[in-house]
Design a protein around this motif. Structure first.
Motif, PDB file in Angstrom:
ATOM      1  N   SER A 204      38.114  45.441  45.676  1.00 34.32           N
ATOM      2  CA  SER A 204      38.640  45.635  44.330  1.00 34.32           C
ATOM      3  C   SER A 204      39.563  46.857  44.277  1.00 34.32           C
ATOM      4  O   SER A 204      40.592  46.844  43.593  1.00 34.32           O
ATOM      5  N   ALA A 207      42.896  45.930  45.807  1.00 30.73           N
ATOM      6  CA  ALA A 207      43.470  44.680  45.306  1.00 30.73           C
ATOM      7  C   ALA A 207      44.813  44.902  44.628  1.00 30.73           C
ATOM      8  O   ALA A 207      45.093  45.973  44.089  1.00 30.73           O
ATOM      9  N   ASN A 209      45.787  43.754  41.873  1.00 26.02           N
ATOM     10  CA  ASN A 209      45.635  43.893  40.420  1.00 26.02           C
ATOM     11  C   ASN A 209      44.882  45.149  40.007  1.00 26.02           C
ATOM     12  O   ASN A 209      44.539  45.300  38.831  1.00 26.02           O
ATOM     13  N   THR A 259      39.897  42.637  38.872  1.00 25.90           N
ATOM     14  CA  THR A 259      40.979  42.849  39.843  1.00 25.90           C
ATOM     15  C   THR A 259      41.126  41.695  40.819  1.00 25.90           C
ATOM     16  O   THR A 259      42.187  41.516  41.407  1.00 25.90           O
ATOM     17  N   GLY A 260      40.054  40.917  41.006  1.00 17.80           N
ATOM     18  CA  GLY A 260      40.022  39.961  42.092  1.00 17.80           C
ATOM     19  C   GLY A 260      39.588  40.636  43.381  1.00 17.80           C
ATOM     20  O   GLY A 260      39.503  41.866  43.467  1.00 17.80           O
ATOM     21  N   TRP A 367      45.365  38.324  45.150  1.00 18.59           N
ATOM     22  CA  TRP A 367      44.669  39.606  45.027  1.00 18.59           C
ATOM     23  C   TRP A 367      44.729  40.456  46.297  1.00 18.59           C
ATOM     24  O   TRP A 367      44.748  41.678  46.220  1.00 18.59           O
TER      25      TRP A 367
END
Length: 385
Positions: A204, A207, A209, A259-260, A367
């Protein structure tokens, strides 16, 4: 960060030894006199479970206990649990267990207020009515399901896992992070769940995002998990280590759904399903190889991971510090006794190209920080093999 992003966690969190004793007060808030309890079967006769149930009995709370929950719980399990919840006329749900138990409790809560079958809610925000109030007491420090906006249920007819996601309605209303709940966890389960929590935070954090809010949450999760996973696995009754692991797991759980995740989870998804390995072990087997592959995509963040893992890297060039993060991740897996190769746990060489193709189709490039082709996935599987 070049996109509009957000951060949200609706769960109230209570933490500390014996924090489970706050439970009657929470049920009073919901005016609950009949409670559906989803519980890991292995916990039913433990001192902790008996203490929780005694507390409910003292409060004259009627309970209906469901323990028939398998790893990667199926639609059939959800339907059976829902039927029992409906018959009990429960107005709230308590989950005491790992990620599978909490996911079943979430699914039952959704069906209790929205009707239909759990298949109807596969995807993102497919239900609108708030589920029954859920209080979750995690007994592993791994999935973060108590605070995440998703639950995963296996559709055995289609041979796939359904993800039911709702950022605001699917997390538990209240999470109780009590280290006493982890005292009887087997060391192997503690290890695999703990690595899963680390991977949540790590993937995360790097990632595509990620944003400043998820970064702040994840870097502290990495710090807590890296510092405590070894003493926790060595002795799950170590209350300080257990509480820090629970907090690290929950922090990562708040972030990764927003976040993916990346290639570790992508690859482990198909390894676990094909060779019937636990999710945490599948992640651990892929982690060192994928960490090395992704490093060049964001060495600055890797340098921050190295610092969070206790390395003194402030004086080093960024790329050198990033390489130290990769080394420390691999060292952690060795210290925890994770097998070095996929072949050691029964993965077969003839499966690698097919799993690589499935990874490409899963599109974790949304991601993962480094673009990964099918050929890249083949190479990663072979390196891990």
């Amino acid at each position: 960060m070049q996109m509009i992003s957000s951060f949200f966690c609706p769960t109230r969190i209570y933490m500390g030894p014996s924090s489970y004793r706050q439970l009657p007060g929470f049920l009073d808030e919901y005016r609950c006199k009949r409670l559906f309890v989803a519980m890991d079967a292995a916990l039913r006769e433990t001192e902790f479970a008996k203490s929780v149930l005694a507390l409910l009995a003292d409060g004259n709370i009627g309970v209906s206990i469901f323990t028939e929950i398998e790893p990667d719980p199926s639609v059939g399990t959800v339907e059976k649990a829902f039927a029992q919840c409906l018959a009990s006329e429960a107005t709230a749900i308590l989950a005491v267990g790992g990620g599978s138990t909490i996911d079943v409790a979430k699914a039952v809560g959704i069906l209790s207020t929205n009707g239909g079958r759990i298949h109807d809610y596969e995807g993102i925000e497919r239900f609108k009515t708030p589920p029954l109030p859920l209080i979750a007491i995690p007994t592993t420090a791994g999935t973060g399901s108590e605070v995440s906006g998703s639950c995963v249920i296996t559709d055995t007819e289609r041979g796939l896992k359904m993800s039911i996601r709702h950022a605001s309605l699917n997390p538990a209303r209240i999470a109780i992070l009590d280290p006493l709940a982890l005292r009887t966890i087997p060391p192997t389960v503690a290890c695999h769940a703990g690595v899963d929590a680390f991977v949540h935070a790590f993937e995360s954090f790097i990632a595509r995002n990620a944003n400043p809010f998820t970064d702040a949450v994840n870097i502290d999760a990495i710090r807590l998990i890296a510092a405590n996973i070894r003493p926790f696995v060595a002795n799950p009754a170590n209350e300080d280590a257990a509480l820090n692991m629970l907090c690290g797991s929950a922090l990562a759980g708040m972030a990764f759904g927003q976040t993916g995740l990346g290639n570790v989870h992508c690859m482990s998804r198909f390894i676990g399903a094909r060779f019937h390995l636990s999710h945490g072990l599948s992640n651990a087997l892929c982690l060192p190889t994928v960490a090395r592959f992704n490093m060049i995509a964001n060495p600055g963040k890797y340098a921050r991971v190295a610092a969070a893992m206790g390395c003194h890297v402030a004086h080093l060039p960024e790329l050198e510090a990033a390489r130290i993060a990769v080394e420390k991740i691999a060292e952690m897996c060795v210290d925890l006794g994770i097998p070095a190769r996929l072949r050691e746990v029964g993965v077969t060489q003839d499966s690698l190209e097919e799993m690589a193709q499935l990874c490409t189709e899963a599109n974790y490039n949304r991601w993962n920080p480094r673009f990964t082709s099918t050929a890249d996935f083949v190479a990663l599987f072979r390196q891990a093999y």
